[in-house]
Design a protein around this motif. Structure first.
Motif, PDB file in Angstrom:
ATOM      1  N   LYS A 107       0.820  -1.215   0.000  1.00 39.88           N
ATOM      2  CA  LYS A 107       0.000   0.000   0.000  1.00 39.88           C
ATOM      3  C   LYS A 107       0.853   1.264   0.000  1.00 39.88           C
ATOM      4  N   PHE A 108       2.160   1.085  -0.198  1.00 41.69           N
ATOM      5  CA  PHE A 108       3.079   2.221  -0.206  1.00 41.69           C
ATOM      6  C   PHE A 108       2.675   3.311  -1.204  1.00 41.69           C
ATOM      7  N   PRO A 109       2.367   2.969  -2.474  1.00 44.60           N
ATOM      8  CA  PRO A 109       1.967   4.035  -3.412  1.00 44.60           C
ATOM      9  C   PRO A 109       0.733   4.798  -2.957  1.00 44.60           C
ATOM     10  N   ILE A 110      -0.228   4.091  -2.366  1.00 45.14           N
ATOM     11  CA  ILE A 110      -1.440   4.759  -1.885  1.00 45.14           C
ATOM     12  C   ILE A 110      -1.098   5.690  -0.725  1.00 45.14           C
ATOM     13  N   ALA A 111      -0.205   5.229   0.160  1.00 43.83           N
ATOM     14  CA  ALA A 111       0.203   6.062   1.296  1.00 43.83           C
ATOM     15  C   ALA A 111       0.906   7.322   0.821  1.00 43.83           C
ATOM     16  N   ILE A 112       1.744   7.183  -0.215  1.00 46.09           N
ATOM     17  CA  ILE A 112       2.446   8.339  -0.768  1.00 46.09           C
ATOM     18  C   ILE A 112       1.455   9.323  -1.378  1.00 46.09           C
ATOM     19  N   GLN A 113       0.493   8.802  -2.123  1.00 46.33           N
ATOM     20  CA  GLN A 113      -0.508   9.674  -2.742  1.00 46.33           C
ATOM     21  C   GLN A 113      -1.326  10.414  -1.690  1.00 46.33           C
ATOM     22  N   LEU A 164       7.193  -2.649   9.792  1.00 44.15           N
ATOM     23  CA  LEU A 164       5.880  -2.477   9.181  1.00 44.15           C
ATOM     24  C   LEU A 164       5.134  -3.796   9.066  1.00 44.15           C
ATOM     25  N   LYS A 165       5.844  -4.829   8.606  1.00 44.11           N
ATOM     26  CA  LYS A 165       5.190  -6.124   8.438  1.00 44.11           C
ATOM     27  C   LYS A 165       6.230  -7.207   8.181  1.00 44.11           C
ATOM     28  N   GLU A 166       5.883  -8.428   8.535  1.00 47.42           N
ATOM     29  CA  GLU A 166       6.735  -9.577   8.235  1.00 47.42           C
ATOM     30  C   GLU A 166       6.053 -10.425   7.167  1.00 47.42           C
ATOM     31  N   TYR A 167       6.861 -10.918   6.234  1.00 43.33           N
ATOM     32  CA  TYR A 167       6.320 -11.666   5.104  1.00 43.33           C
ATOM     33  C   TYR A 167       6.980 -13.043   5.027  1.00 43.33           C
ATOM     34  N   VAL A 290       5.877  13.806  10.703  1.00 48.96           N
ATOM     35  CA  VAL A 290       4.580  14.031  10.061  1.00 48.96           C
ATOM     36  C   VAL A 290       4.278  12.890   9.098  1.00 48.96           C
ATOM     37  N   PHE A 291       5.284  12.482   8.315  1.00 47.21           N
ATOM     38  CA  PHE A 291       5.096  11.383   7.363  1.00 47.21           C
ATOM     39  C   PHE A 291       4.838  10.078   8.087  1.00 47.21           C
ATOM     40  N   LEU A 292       5.589   9.806   9.143  1.00 45.92           N
ATOM     41  CA  LEU A 292       5.428   8.553   9.878  1.00 45.92           C
ATOM     42  C   LEU A 292       4.024   8.438  10.462  1.00 45.92           C
ATOM     43  N   LYS A 293       3.520   9.548  10.980  1.00 48.71           N
ATOM     44  CA  LYS A 293       2.171   9.538  11.544  1.00 48.71           C
ATOM     45  C   LYS A 293       1.133   9.283  10.457  1.00 48.71           C
ATOM     46  N   SER A 294       1.301   9.906   9.306  1.00 51.74           N
ATOM     47  CA  SER A 294       0.383   9.705   8.188  1.00 51.74           C
ATOM     48  C   SER A 294       0.438   8.278   7.690  1.00 51.74           C
ATOM     49  N   MET A 295       1.641   7.713   7.650  1.00 53.03           N
ATOM     50  CA  MET A 295       1.862   6.386   7.111  1.00 53.03           C
ATOM     51  C   MET A 295       1.184   5.313   7.947  1.00 53.03           C
ATOM     52  N   GLU A 296       1.097   5.532   9.264  1.00 56.65           N
ATOM     53  CA  GLU A 296       0.536   4.517  10.164  1.00 56.65           C
ATOM     54  C   GLU A 296      -0.887   4.110   9.769  1.00 56.65           C
TER      55      GLU A 296
END
Length: 299
Positions: A107-113, A164-167, A290-296
């Motif tokens: 979901k990285f691209p969506i988070a960036i957008q 962020l996550k384990e795969y 600010v980015f880290l908070k948004s990314m969560e």
């Protein structure tokens, strides 16, 4: 005493109300305090701003001229203060982000957008690279934060890690492969397979001088016939019957190409690929938190 923005604000209020009493009430001050501020302003400018007649005041010609200038000064001061506050709070500026190719499948691209829409004043500099290069450039200060895999070959002194996550790992084969109907593939099963892995595996091995990955045994590492930089290329090679791929779930979540391939979980003794965001312990760029908070809320 030098003229202040606050004095100009008092003056503008008095010019509108034509009353020192009402001006004082608006700022929760005493009338004498406002009167003294206006007197100081007149002395500073060496002009009379108000004509006083008993309890009434009126603007002089000099006062009328100052209204226009004072309004412009106050507006510029407020705009400047807002911009400074925005920089302090991480609302404007530049944020340099490095990331792995595979992160594009999350979901990285969506988070960036979403972040760019919420904070249009922040300029994002995005760069994709492999795990080793991301680590090196981050440690040399070329990024404010990076999205990278966790690996014992890469250490981050002076940096914070937020997992962020384990795969888990998967084996990727064609539908006619003997593994196709398995529920799980073991390390023993791979001993006779020609393996295809992502080039980051070899890069990390070369960097550490030892087998640093834990998802394959040393014996199975010896079965690697090729490493590729693009996940799509690896999948095409599997489809062509060249070999069996071993990839973390991160790489096969959202395939960029449509192929008839089977993904089977690989037994790794509980070892998973860890995707993390790394950022300095001493954050100089106010945009980072600010980015880290948004990314969560997105990842």
């Amino acid at each position: 005493m030098s003229m202040t923005i606050r004095q100009l604000e008092y003056f503008l209020m008095a010019s509108r109300t034509l009353s020192f009493t009402k001006t004082a009430e608006a700022y929760y001050l005493s009338q004498s305090a406002i009167t003294q501020q206006m007197k100081s302003l007149e002395e500073e400018l060496d002009v009379k701003l108000f004509a006083r007649n008993n309890n009434k005041i009126a603007l002089t010609s000099a006062g009328e001229l100052l209204v226009q200038e004072a309004e412009a000064i106050v507006i510029r001061a407020r705009n400047a203060a807002e911009k400074l506050h925005d920089i302090r709070d991480g609302m404007t500026g530049t944020l340099r982000i490095g990331y792995l190719q595979s992160v594009e499948m999350t979901k990285f691209p969506i988070a960036i957008q979403k972040f760019s829409e919420d904070y249009p004043g922040i300029r994002l500099e995005l760069h994709r690279d492999n795990a080793v290069e991301l680590h090196r450039d981050f440690m040399e200060g070329r990024y404010d934060l990076i999205f990278n895999v966790g690996n014992e070959a890469l250490s981050y002194p002076g940096a914070n890690q937020r997992i962020l996550k384990e795969y888990p790992y998967y084996v990727v084969v064609r539908p006619n492969h003997p593994f196709a109907h398995r529920h799980i593939v073991t390390q023993e099963d791979l001993k006779y397979e020609n393996l295809i892995v992502h080039e980051s595996t070899q890069l990390l091995m070369d960097t550490s001088g030892k087998v640093s990955e834990k998802y394959l045994t040393p014996e199975n590492m010896a079965n690697i016939i090729t490493t590729e930089g693009e996940v799509e290329t690896i999948l095409i090679m599997v489809a062509a019957g060249i070999g069996t791929a071993v990839l973390p779930q991160l790489d096969i979540l959202i395939p960029q190409i449509s192929l008839n391939l089977i993904h089977i979980p690989l037994e790794t003794g509980g070892y998973n690929e860890t995707l993390s965001v790394y950022y300095p312990e001493e954050v100089d760029n106010p945009m980072v938190p600010v980015f880290l908070k948004s990314m969560e809320s997105q990842l």
